[in-house]
Design a protein around this motif. Structure first.
Motif, short mmCIF file in Angstrom:
data_model
loop_
_atom_site.label_atom_id
_atom_site.label_comp_id
_atom_site.label_asym_id
_atom_site.label_seq_id
_atom_site.Cartn_x
_atom_site.Cartn_y
_atom_site.Cartn_z
N GLN A 128 -2.40 7.24 2.70
CA GLN A 128 -2.56 8.52 1.99
C GLN A 128 -2.46 9.69 2.53
O GLN A 128 -2.29 10.83 1.75
CB GLN A 128 -3.75 8.28 1.07
CG GLN A 128 -3.58 7.07 -0.21
CD GLN A 128 -4.79 7.29 -1.30
OE1 GLN A 128 -5.79 7.36 -0.87
NE2 GLN A 128 -4.33 7.33 -2.35
N ALA A 143 0.64 -1.19 0.14
CA ALA A 143 0.06 0.11 -0.25
C ALA A 143 0.91 1.32 0.15
O ALA A 143 0.62 2.24 -0.58
CB ALA A 143 -1.07 0.05 1.23
N SER A 188 -6.04 3.21 3.44
CA SER A 188 -6.40 4.34 2.89
C SER A 188 -5.64 5.62 4.08
O SER A 188 -5.44 6.55 3.21
CB SER A 188 -8.01 4.62 2.97
OG SER A 188 -8.43 4.65 4.31
N TRP A 245 -1.32 -1.13 -4.77
CA TRP A 245 -2.11 -0.43 -3.95
C TRP A 245 -3.18 -1.26 -3.56
O TRP A 245 -3.77 -1.67 -2.45
CB TRP A 245 -2.72 0.89 -4.70
CG TRP A 245 -3.77 1.46 -3.81
CD1 TRP A 245 -4.94 1.74 -4.20
CD2 TRP A 245 -3.71 2.32 -2.60
NE1 TRP A 245 -5.61 2.34 -3.34
CE2 TRP A 245 -4.93 2.66 -2.30
CE3 TRP A 245 -2.63 2.36 -1.70
CZ2 TRP A 245 -5.03 3.49 -1.22
CZ3 TRP A 245 -3.06 2.97 -0.47
CH2 TRP A 245 -4.26 3.42 -0.02
N TYR A 246 -4.20 -1.99 -4.77
CA TYR A 246 -5.19 -2.87 -4.41
C TYR A 246 -4.61 -3.94 -3.76
O TYR A 246 -5.43 -4.41 -2.95
CB TYR A 246 -5.73 -3.28 -5.77
CG TYR A 246 -6.84 -2.20 -6.19
CD1 TYR A 246 -7.32 -1.29 -5.45
CD2 TYR A 246 -6.91 -1.75 -7.50
CE1 TYR A 246 -8.34 -0.29 -5.79
CE2 TYR A 246 -7.72 -0.91 -8.26
CZ TYR A 246 -8.50 -0.10 -7.24
OH TYR A 246 -9.28 0.98 -7.75
N TYR A 252 -11.65 3.47 -5.04
CA TYR A 252 -10.79 2.87 -4.32
C TYR A 252 -11.27 1.74 -3.24
O TYR A 252 -10.96 0.64 -3.02
CB TYR A 252 -10.01 4.00 -3.10
CG TYR A 252 -8.86 4.66 -3.78
CD1 TYR A 252 -8.57 4.23 -5.10
CD2 TYR A 252 -8.04 5.71 -3.13
CE1 TYR A 252 -7.23 5.22 -5.60
CE2 TYR A 252 -7.16 6.45 -3.54
CZ TYR A 252 -6.69 6.09 -4.95
OH TYR A 252 -5.67 6.77 -5.45
N GLY A 257 2.06 1.75 -3.41
CA GLY A 257 0.93 2.42 -4.40
C GLY A 257 1.00 4.21 -3.98
O GLY A 257 0.88 4.70 -4.85
N VAL A 258 1.02 4.58 -2.92
CA VAL A 258 1.22 6.01 -2.32
C VAL A 258 2.23 6.72 -3.06
O VAL A 258 2.08 7.89 -3.51
CB VAL A 258 1.08 6.12 -0.63
CG1 VAL A 258 1.21 7.49 -0.61
CG2 VAL A 258 -0.30 5.59 -0.35
N GLN A 310 0.46 11.21 1.26
CA GLN A 310 0.68 11.46 -0.17
C GLN A 310 0.87 12.92 -0.56
O GLN A 310 1.76 13.29 -1.36
CB GLN A 310 -0.40 11.07 -1.04
CG GLN A 310 -0.35 10.96 -2.49
CD GLN A 310 -1.52 10.31 -3.07
OE1 GLN A 310 -1.64 9.37 -2.80
NE2 GLN A 310 -1.81 10.90 -4.26
#
Length: 349
Positions: free
Chosen positions: A238, A4, A235, A222-223, A157, A7-8, A241
Motif C-alpha cells: 500500500q 494484494a 500491507s 486484498w484479504y 485490515y 487490491g491496492v 497506493q
C-alpha cells in the motif's frame, strides 16, 4: 502477491471516485449508499453460494471489519475530502501500511526484523512528507478525520487479514458489509433527507465504483492476498497506493503532476522492494484450504511462505488491472472447490 497488488490498485481509485461522488451527494450519503450497495451485492453472492453463517468466534472480528473498513474509514475520509485535496488525503494511505503492520504484530505476535521496519518507516516518511509538501508544510483542517480513519482502517485490515486465514477472503468482506447494512441503511435514509442531492452521471459513477470496486471487489482480492503472503508484508504494498492515486487524480481530475511526484514514487517503490525481499516470521503462514489454488496453475502468489523476492513496480501494479477479471473468476472457482472439499465431495472439473 498479485492478489494484494490488485487490491491496492482498486483502492487507489477510491479518492478520485469519492471526489466524483461528492459532486452530487453529501459525505454521509456517499458513505451510506456505498455500504448499502456493497451489502446488497455481497448478500446476493453469499446467497447464490449458499454460504453458511460464520462461526460465533468470527463475529467479533467481522464487527471490527465492518466498523473500520465499511463505516469508519469511508466516512472520515469523505468528510476530509470536503476540505482537503486528493493529494493531501493520500497521507492516510501513506501511513496505513505502517499502522496495519503494527496492529497485526500486536494481534499475531509477529516480529518483523529491523530492516523491514526501517524500509517501512522510510516509505511512510516519504509519503507523509510528500503530502505535507503539497500543502506547504501545514496540516490541513481534515487531518483529525484522516488520523481517525488511519486508526480504524488499520484495525479492520489487520483483523480481516487474520480472518482470511480461516475463511475465504471474499466471505470476510462479504459478511462485513452485510453486518454493516443496518447502519448503512440508517445513514443513507438520514443523509438523503438532510443533505443536498444532485445525482449527476459523474456522481453516480463515483458511488457505483466505490460500492463495487472499493468496498467489495477490492477487498475480495486484498484479504485473500493478505492470507497468502501475510498481513505485514501485504500491507507494505500500500505504500504505492498514494502515488497511484495521484496518477489517477491527474488523469481523471486534471491535477498536474510535478517532478516531486516522480521522485516520491521512485523512493516509495524502492522501499516496497526492500520490504518484499525481507523475511517476515509470523505464527501462522498457511492460507485456508480452498482447493488447488496455491500453485495448481502456476499462479502468481508465492505459496504462502512469505519469502518470495518479487518486487512490486508501478508497471506491475498497472498490469494488474488488465488481469482483474481473470483473477476474480479464479478466486471464485477456488472458493467453490473449497466448499466441495469441505462437504467431502470432489470439486467439479
Amino acid at each position: 502477491m498479485l492478489l494484494a497488488a490488485l487490491g491496492v490498485l482498486c483502492f487507489s481509485f477510491s479518492f478520485p471516485a469519492t471526489d466524483w461522488a461528492l459532486d452530487g451527494f453529501g459525505p454521509w450519503a456517499v458513505t451510506g449508499i456505498r455500504g448499502l450497495l456493497a451489502g446488497l451485492a455481497a448478500l446476493g453472492c453469499l446467497a447464490i453460494g449458499r454460504v453458511p453463517l460464520p462461526e460465533r468466534r468470527h463475529w467479533r472480528g467481522l464487527a471490527v471489519v465492518a466498523g473500520g473498513c465499511v463505516i469508519g474509514f469511508p466516512l472520515l475520509t469523505t468528510i476530509a475530502l470536503q476540505t482537503s485535496s486528493t493529494a493531501h488525503t493520500a497521507v492516510v494511505t501513506g501511513a496505513l501500511p505502517l499502522a496495519t503492520a503494527a496492529v497485526s504484530a500486536a494481534l499475531t505476535g509477529a516480529r518483523p526484523p529491523r530492516r523491514f521496519w526501517a524500509a517501512a518507516l522510510t516509505g511512510a516518511a516519504v509519503v507523509i512528507g510528500f503530502a505535507l509538501a503539497q500543502n506547504h508544510g501545514r496540516p490541513a483542517p481534515g487531518d483529525l478525520c484522516l488520523f481517525g480513519a488511519l486508526a480504524v482502517c488499520a484495525a479492520g485490515y489487520a483483523e480481516g487479514g487474520r480472518l482470511a486465514r480461516e475463511m475465504p477472503g471474499w466471505q470476510v468482506i462479504g459478511w462485513g458489509v452485510v453486518l454493516a447494512m443496518p447502519v448503512s441503511a440508517l445513514i443513507t435514509a438520514s443523509a438523503l433527507a438532510t443533505e443536498p442531492v444532485h445525482p449527476t452521471v459523474r456522481a453516480l459513477t463515483g458511488v457505483v465504483y466505490l460500492a463495487a470496486g472499493s468496498q467489495f471487489g477490492g477487498f475480495v482480492v486484498w484479504y485473500r492476498g493478505m492470507a497468502l503472503i501475510g498481513v505485514v508484508r501485504a500491507s507494505q504494498l500500500q505504500l504505492a497506493q498514494p502515488l497511484l492515486t495521484l496518477a489517477w487524480s491527474a488523469l481523471l481530475l486534471g491535477e498536474r503532476l510535478t517532478p516531486l511526484v516522480l521522485g516520491a514514487a521512485s523512493a516509495v517503490l524502492g522501499c516496497i522492494v526492500v520490504t518484499q525481499r525481507t523475511r517476515v516470521p509470523e505464527p501462522v503462514r498457511s492460507a485456508p484450504p480452498l482447493g488447488d489454488d496455491d500453485g495448481g496453475d502456476g499462479g502468481d502468489d508465492d505459496g504462502g511462505e512469505g519469502v518470495a523476492p518479487a518486487p512490486a513496480g508501478l508497471s506491475q501494479l498497472v498490469e494488474c488491472g488488465f488481469r482483474m477479471v481473470g483473477v476474480m473468476a479464479r478466486v471464485a472457482r477456488q472458493d467453490e472447490a473449497g466448499r466441495y472439499r469441505a462437504g467431502g465431495a470432489a470439486p467439479p472439473r
